[in-house]
Design an enzyme around this catalytic site. Structure first.
Site, PDB file in Angstrom:
ATOM      1  N   ASP A 397       0.824  -1.209   0.000  1.00 31.11           N
ATOM      2  CA  ASP A 397       0.000   0.000   0.000  1.00 31.11           C
ATOM      3  C   ASP A 397       0.863   1.266   0.000  1.00 31.11           C
ATOM      4  O   ASP A 397       1.943   1.292   0.581  1.00 31.11           O
ATOM      5  CB  ASP A 397      -0.844  -0.043   1.288  1.00 31.11           C
ATOM      6  N   ASP A 508      -6.443  -6.569  -2.189  1.00 29.65           N
ATOM      7  CA  ASP A 508      -6.899  -6.396  -0.807  1.00 29.65           C
ATOM      8  C   ASP A 508      -8.346  -5.912  -0.750  1.00 29.65           C
ATOM      9  O   ASP A 508      -8.890  -5.405  -1.748  1.00 29.65           O
ATOM     10  CB  ASP A 508      -5.972  -5.372  -0.122  1.00 29.65           C
ATOM     11  N   ASP A 576      -3.325 -10.819   8.880  1.00 29.56           N
ATOM     12  CA  ASP A 576      -2.394  -9.716   9.129  1.00 29.56           C
ATOM     13  C   ASP A 576      -1.528 -10.025  10.338  1.00 29.56           C
ATOM     14  O   ASP A 576      -0.607  -9.281  10.651  1.00 29.56           O
ATOM     15  CB  ASP A 576      -3.171  -8.420   9.394  1.00 29.56           C
TER      16      ASP A 576
HETATM   17  C1  GLA Z   1      -4.326  -4.791   4.868  1.00 31.54           C
HETATM   18  C2  GLA Z   1      -3.499  -5.989   4.498  1.00 31.54           C
HETATM   19  C3  GLA Z   1      -2.056  -5.752   4.876  1.00 31.54           C
HETATM   20  C4  GLA Z   1      -1.562  -4.521   4.162  1.00 31.54           C
HETATM   21  C5  GLA Z   1      -2.447  -3.339   4.488  1.00 31.54           C
HETATM   22  C6  GLA Z   1      -2.084  -2.122   3.647  1.00 31.54           C
HETATM   23  O1  GLA Z   1      -4.403  -4.635   6.241  1.00 31.54           O
HETATM   24  O2  GLA Z   1      -4.012  -7.140   5.090  1.00 31.54           O
HETATM   25  O3  GLA Z   1      -1.268  -6.858   4.565  1.00 31.54           O
HETATM   26  O4  GLA Z   1      -1.547  -4.768   2.779  1.00 31.54           O
HETATM   27  O5  GLA Z   1      -3.814  -3.625   4.245  1.00 31.54           O
HETATM   28  O6  GLA Z   1      -2.904  -1.063   3.896  1.00 31.54           O
END
Ligand code: GLA
Length: 815
Positions: A397, A508, A576
């Protein structure tokens, strides 16, 4: 294999039988689903009806013992005496809810039947034509031809078949189709439904599930995989008592709260023994699964689209297809069912260029930088990764628009030139010059109010007119019911992928859906399903045209880990949460339903960003290697020794990658709560890797045992611990007891020594045949403070070891 005799349908897989019959009134009565049986057993299995049951409704006065409420059925209607949970709720063309679907006809076809607009399982064992085989045989000789013919016969015997049954509610000219596709080799049967309205008046679906199945109770429990953000797929067991037990999602996605897959197991089932049924749904939206135990000890299992906020009208000539449900059974415990699911997913769900293909070791910059990066930081990270053996660099991101935090930029696709002055293509080229593939993060289903897209097209965002809207992670969801929005995403993402020659995409989706409304729909009851259909169209358009791209789906981690997404993305970011101890529960939970090849698993920093848990680098790798390995940390802060350890980890992973990604993965029953054991074995049973993980240690741990299953009982194997580092800092102030001189544990000397000097963790080496390995090898003692030597296993809290198990003879032959 599917056969039909005397109104009985026999569906047979390698190890299971699934039978049902047409009753004298035309209902489909479930007879048996369980371990393979010969057809002669049918009489013993039939449910006997010799008494009438008080306060029940007779379907017909001619036979008062025929009460739908007490029949094990394959599908049930409403209004004729079955008071259990109904798989459908249909306002029929006469405005009533009563319906009674009666058998009309059936056909059996080779292969699977695709569902328009929805992902589904498939069988690509399509057979080459004879002529073409013979033509090639001229060039390749007769033995080649013989082999191909044998292959072809084997394929024919194991290829899937579909049974399509037509039922009809004649009174109201509504047709219902039940589809059963049998995948014999992997012991899976898929089921789905389709409804067609042939009446001049419309009908309204308020609930229309994909399958229903009644089975006799065996003291079942329901096992679901639940949690939330950073704690996905934790296993939970519930005893099935009278009434309804449910597993569902209403978030608009399959969700991190309750994975759509669930199990129904005998109470005493273990990882290796006992009857277990498995269910899952090839769908990424709101799902509903349930098990109801009736007063007469029949368990009714249902699964499909969640009826919550669902309503769908069908006018004359229109039809609705429910997504495909997946059913499996094993009498070999939870692992038995998992193995069926794993094979099914690797063979019949994952498709395209990445099917069965080894996945690259990646380095993702998210946990290293979050939004704070620039080109030189990224290139520096990538170069270090390359030196350690990484193959793919993923820019996460923050690369586009004004995306410097999570409050702006989503929806925009122009590169942020302040961060990447050479542009995306220029940056991607630089990554390739370093010798890495280039991967990119997108969150295409979302928009920030602070974005060019929102300023230009506020109508693209989901909001309810006249109501205030709600944000999640500061963002709104785009209206994927709207084909213009779909086209915008298809065009924008596609353009970037081609321009920058992206070879991996992380897709995502970081919030649940609220304020569900689309101005493109007259009936808002269609919203959630239409959103998912829109998403599937977008994925189809972008990725089937670019099959070389490896797609990893993500939704704040595992918020959309489901079979629908796996039809497009061969792997999913599991969570995450990269803390390895949490991952034991998350990956362990997912492994009941999904194979290691589908799980993204990364090594990150310790203390961990979410749990503050300090874990050894070895354990972080030992857990991640049972999935698609990646690294997600700032490499520049690692010591020389840690970098060296990572280099060895990656080399080890690459050497055993086929086994770790595609081996036969099992969970091993552990006698103690603080131990977790995983293993994976290759198809030839010549090689295995076992992981022995300790969560919280107890003082003076007893004898540990390493059990390895699925090897050949009479064949000798060599078992060796994978070498890993033991850092001096692990001992803290205790170090003074093993050094000739007393040193300050926080002083410069020991801090420096920790960077350049390591101890070798205990390496064990054993030989034994497969029978011994199954009985269990007794391992060396664990450290308990009495003294330290290299023969003592030093696990402590969160310690772990990998054991490599290889056939002895083969090794000798190689020499
Ligand atoms: C989500 C994804 C993470 C990352 C963030 C970026 O939380 O699961 O791995 O890519 O977005 O904003």
């Amino acid at each position: 294999m599917i056969t039909v005799k005397d109104n009985i349908f026999y569906l047979t897989t390698k190890d299971t039988s699934y039978w049902f019959q047409i009753t004298k009134y035309g209902h489909l009565e479930q007879v048996y689903y369980g371990p393979y049986l010969r057809e002669q057993s049918i009489e013993g299995l039939r449910f006997k009806r010799t008494a009438t049951i008080g306060s029940s409704i007779a379907y017909d006065q001619e036979d008062v013992s025929y009460c739908l409420d007490n029949l094990p059925l394959e599908w049930s209607g409403i209004g004729y005496g079955d008071y259990r949970f109904s798989p459908s709720e249909i306002k029929m063309p006469d405005q009533c809810f009563a319906n009674d679907f009666i058998y009309v006809s059936h056909e059996i076809v080779a292969g699977h039947i695709p569902i328009e607009g929805l992902p589904h399982a498939y069988d690509d064992s399509c057979l080459e034509g004879e002529a073409c085989l013979e033509g090639e045989a001229h060039l390749k000789g007769n033995s080649w031809l013989r082999e191909r013919v044998l292959e072809k016969e084997e394929k024919k015997a194991t290829a899937c078949e579909t049974l399509k049954i037509l039922l009809s509610d004649e009174a109201k000219k509504v047709y219902l189709y039940l589809f059963y596709t049998v995948y014999p080799k992997v012991n899976v049967i898929t089921r789905r439904t389709r409804i067609e309205n042939h009446h001049k008046e419309p009908l309204v679906l308020r609930k229309f599930l994909s399958m229903m199945l009644d089975l006799p109770n065996r003291n079942f429990k329901m096992i679901t995989f639940d949690g939330g953000w950073i704690k996905e797929a934790n296993r939970h067991d519930r005893k099935i008592t009278y009434g309804m037990h449910t597993n569902f999602s209403t978030t608009g996605a399959s969700s991190n709260r309750h994975n759509p897959g669930f199990l129904m197991a005998e109470e005493q089932a273990t990882q290796h023994k006992g009857w277990v049924y498995g269910f899952n749904l090839i769908y990424s939206g709101n799902h509903f699964g349930g098990i109801e135990l009736s007063g007469h000890d029949l368990t009714r299992v249902v699964l499909g689209i969640n009826p919550h906020c669902f309503e769908w009208e069908l006018k004359k000539g229109e039809a609705f297809d429910a997504p495909e449900a997946v059913l499996t059974f094993s009498d070999k415990g939870f692992n038995g069912v998992s193995h069926h699911f794993h094979d099914f997913i690797n063979e019949h769900i994952v498709r395209g260029d990445w099917k069965g293909r080894q996945r690259p070791v990646l380095l993702n910059n998210w946990e290293a930088h979050f939004f704070k990066f620039n080109q030189s930081k990224l290139l520096h990270l990538a170069k270090q990764g390359k030196d350690l053996g990484v193959e793919l660099f993923v820019l996460d991101d923050g690369w586009f628009g004004e995306r410097n935090s999570d409050t702006a930029g989503l929806g925009d696709y122009h590169v942020n030139k302040k961060k990447l002055p050479s542009g995306l293509k220029g940056f991607a080229d630089k990554i390739r010059e370093i010798g890495l593939e280039f991967g990119l993060w997108f969150e295409p289903e979302m928009v920030n109010e602070d974005s060019e897209l929102f300023r230009k097209h506020p109508e693209y965002a989901i909001r309810i007119p006249g109501r205030r809207n709600t944000l999640g992670r500061n963002q709104l969801v785009l209206d994927l019911c709207n084909s213009k929005v779909q086209d915008y995403i298809i065009e924008s993402v596609g353009r970037i992928l081609d321009e920058a020659k992206v070879s991996y995409v992380k897709w995502d989706m970081n919030r649940h859906i609220s304020d569900a409304f689309s101005p493109t729909l007259t009936n808002q009851g269609e919203f959630y399903h239409r959103y998912i259909l829109g998403l599937y169209r977008v994925l189809e358009e972008i990725f089937t045209k670019r099959p070389h791209i490896l797609l990893e789906s993500c939704s704040s981690g595992g918020n959309r880990f489901d079979l629908g997404m796996l039809c497009y993305s061969p792997q999913v970011w599991s969570s995450d949460d990269t803390d390895p101890i949490e991952r034991l529960r998350i990956q362990g939970g997912l492994s009941y339903l999904y194979p290691p090849s589908t799980m993204g698993a990364h090594v990150s920093s310790a203390p961990h960003q979410q749990t503050l848990r300090e874990t050894p680098l070895s354990t972080r790798f030992n857990v991640s290697c049972f999935g698609n390995l990646g690294y997600e940390l700032d490499l520049k802060y690692l010591t020389r020794l840690e970098k060296q350890e990572i280099k060895e980890q990656i080399a080890f992973y690459k050497k055993h990658r086929q086994l770790l990604q595609y081996g036969r993965f099992s969970r091993i029953e552990s006698l103690k709560e603080n131990k977790v054991l995983w293993q994976t074995v290759n198809r030839e049973q010549t090689k295995a890797i076992s992981g022995f993980f300790q969560t919280l240690t107890t003082a003076s741990e007893g004898y540990d045992v390493l059990k390895v299953f699925d090897l050949k009982k009479e064949v000798m194997y060599q078992i060796t611990t994978k070498q890993q580092n033991l850092y001096i800092k692990r001992f803290g102030g205790l170090v003074k007891h093993i050094l000739p001189v007393e040193l300050d544990p926080n002083g410069l000397i020991l801090r420096t020594a920790n960077k350049v000097h390591k101890l070798d963790d205990c390496v064990e080496s054993y030989q034994g045949d497969g029978a011994l390995l199954e009985a269990g090898i007794r391992l060396n003692n664990q450290f308990m403070g009495s003294h330290y030597n290299p023969e003592t296993r030093l696990l402590g809290d969160f310690g772990s070891n990998l054991y490599v198990i290889e056939v002895v003879e083969e090794k000798e032959e190689e020499k």
